[in-house]
Design an enzyme around this catalytic site. Structure first.
Site, mmCIF file in Angstrom:
data_model
loop_
_atom_site.group_PDB
_atom_site.id
_atom_site.type_symbol
_atom_site.label_atom_id
_atom_site.label_comp_id
_atom_site.label_asym_id
_atom_site.label_seq_id
_atom_site.Cartn_x
_atom_site.Cartn_y
_atom_site.Cartn_z
ATOM 1 C CG ASP A 84 -0.298 0.449 2.794
ATOM 2 O OD1 ASP A 84 0.555 -0.628 3.033
ATOM 3 O OD2 ASP A 84 -0.501 1.258 3.314
ATOM 4 C CG ASP A 87 3.622 -0.775 4.677
ATOM 5 O OD1 ASP A 87 3.232 -1.002 3.859
ATOM 6 O OD2 ASP A 87 2.565 -0.598 5.765
ATOM 7 C CE1 TYR A 236 -4.572 2.672 4.773
ATOM 8 C CE2 TYR A 236 -3.161 0.623 5.007
ATOM 9 C CZ TYR A 236 -3.155 1.817 4.523
ATOM 10 O OH TYR A 236 -2.150 2.357 4.043
ATOM 11 C CD GLU A 475 4.220 5.222 4.511
ATOM 12 O OE1 GLU A 475 4.525 3.878 4.303
ATOM 13 O OE2 GLU A 475 3.706 5.762 5.638
#
Length: 497
Positions: A84, A87, A236, A475
């Site tokens: 995603d 990571d 999430y 990120e």
């Protein structure tokens, strides 16, 4: 210039038009953006996020095969799909939303992409849907995450070296997850529209599976945040409830199948939603749903039963416009849209995408939006969306592109394991769990350029420290890029709002 001096004197109007033309080539801040180049790179980014065995035509060559045995712990093949963000976990909830919006980008603006970009965008979609077909292959079960998030976040290692647990987390009748299942159904249905003209068998497979998964989501209602607990939260969590995903999924099934029962589902269930008109993202689908719904309505016919949906879409617009009395977003001094919580850049990209789609629909019917005493034309909505895109590409106080690899100045130390660690080609020996820590702590630029990645972006003051530690700013995520693909495709074909 010498050649121009030798020309016969043109009429005065020629000079006026020439000057106007020159002015139109340059943005207000003097930066002329190459939307075509940015589009190509925004799609290329997805190749850097691929999990599984990479194809022979992989263009981002520093990435190699990874997590090829995903699913083996439970005897199934769950290889493929996307990481995603920075990571190495595969979180299906944001991955499904990414796929839905990427498909929506192609449905709306694929004709403006050009053959090569359209092909690569469809490949990016198929990389996700092939994985979702595996994750939903067993009736009554949906595998919704691969990778222990705690083990993964405790390490800084390349996806190619991953040795953290690749645990599989699933939902079923006893552990429901209506939001992630319904979003997966939406992704499969939207993608079935994308492939309908080029691969009818694949399109039918996607739609049939979408119908199956949606039925499971609707029949076994509940949130995966409750069923799976700490394995999906706080990463999430679903904060908005699963009801919006169910209606969202039904709307995409209606668009893909044209079956009235899905339209009836939407109409009957929309009144049960909280009308959170200003939100659209991987968690909250309200604004996107209202735009998607209004997008299919004939605005020239004043049918009373449709007026609430049009009103909600209009109210969404009014939550964003800087001049609107009902605005509920902030803007940085440089003009970037801001909402609290998480990586901010997901908001200007996703909300601008929905704004652009609705503006196109308003133009079709020569209609504007009224925000109390402020009346707004569709061109103003397009201008606002373009301003967000231009800010991301470098029209900002720092003159920095927040898309990696675009322009001369862009983030160098992004929070991304694969980008920040030496590639397998450069460092063939494995790097263990903490073997990458010195690279994470280094002040050196990342050795691998994750071309097209859009980072979380600057803070509310337009400052950007370019620091790996500050993951909310540095990120990238797939769900930031997905709507940007559609935005860039539009502005490639329509550079002047």
């Amino acid at each position: 210039m010498e050649g121009m001096m030798k020309m016969s004197s043109p009429k005065p109007m020629f000079w006026i038009l020439l000057c106007l033309g020159l002015v139109m080539l340059v943005t207000v801040d003097g930066i002329q953006h190459d939307y075509g180049d940015a589009l190509m790179k925004s799609i290329l980014f997805f190749e850097g996020q691929r999990s599984g065995k990479l194809p022979h035509d992989q263009r981002m060559r520093w990435r190699k095969d990874s997590a090829v045995n995903d699913g083996s712990l439970i005897g199934v093949d769950l290889s493929g799909g996307y990481y995603d963000a920075g990571d190495n976990v595969k979180f299906n909830f944001p991955m499904a939303f990414t796929t839905t919006v990427l498909s929506w980008s192609v449905i709306e603006f694929g004709g403006s992409m050009g053959r090569d970009d359209l092909q690569h965008a469809m490949e990016a979609i198929r990389w996700a849907t092939d994985y979702f077909l595996k994750a939903t292959a067993q009736p009554g079960v949906v595998h919704v995450q691969v990778g222990d998030p705690y083990g993964d976040h405790n390490c800084w290692e390349r996806p190619e070296d991953m040795d953290t647990p690749r645990s599989v987390y699933s939902i079923d009748a006893t552990k429901p997850g209506s939001e992630v299942a319904a979003e997966t159904a939406a992704a499969l249905a939207a993608a079935s529209i994308v492939f309908k003209a080029s691969d009818q068998l694949y399109s039918k497979l996607l739609l049939d599976r979408a119908i199956q998964v949606f039925e499971f989501a609707d029949q076994h209602r509940g949130s995966y945040s409750d069923s799976l607990g700490k394995w999906v939260c706080p990463f999430y969590c679903d904060f908005s409830g699963y009801e919006d995903e169910l209606v969202w999924g039904a709307m995409w099934l209606y668009k893909a199948s044209n079956k009235k029962n899905y339209w009836d589902y939407v109409v009957n269930n929309i009144p049960t939603l909280g009308y959170n008109v200003g939100e659209f993202g991987w968690d909250d689908k309200h604004a996107g749903l209202f735009v998607l719904l209004a997008r299919d309505l004939d605005l020239s016919v004043a049918r009373p039963e449709f007026q609430p949906y049009i009103q909600y879409a209009d109210e969404f617009v009014c939550t964003l416009l800087p001049e609107s009395p009902t605005k509920n977003v902030q803007y940085s001094p440089g003009g970037l849209m801001f909402k609290t919580g998480g990586s901010n850049m997901q908001h200007p990209t996703t909300l601008s995408f929905a704004l652009l789609i609705y503006a196109g629909h308003l133009i079709k019917y020569n209609r504007g939006v009224q925000c109390n005493n402020v009346i707004v034309s569709p061109s103003r909505l397009i201008q606002l969306a373009k301003g967000q895109v231009d800010y991301i590409l470098g029209s900002n106080p720092l003159n920095m592109s927040y898309m990696v690899g675009y322009g001369d100045k862009f983030p160098q130390r992004i929070h991304h394991r694969g980008s920040s660690l030496p590639s397998v080609d450069a460092h063939p020996q494995p790097l263990g769990c903490h073997g990458g820590t010195p690279y994470f702590e280094s002040l050196n630029p990342n050795p691998n350029i994750l071309v097209g990645a859009i980072v979380g972006g600057p803070n509310i003051s337009d400052a950007y420290p370019d620091d790996r530690w500050l993951f909310q700013e540095s990120e990238p995520t797939t769900y930031i890029n997905a709507p940007m693909v559609g935005l860039l495709a539009y502005f490639k074909a329509n550079p002047s709002p």
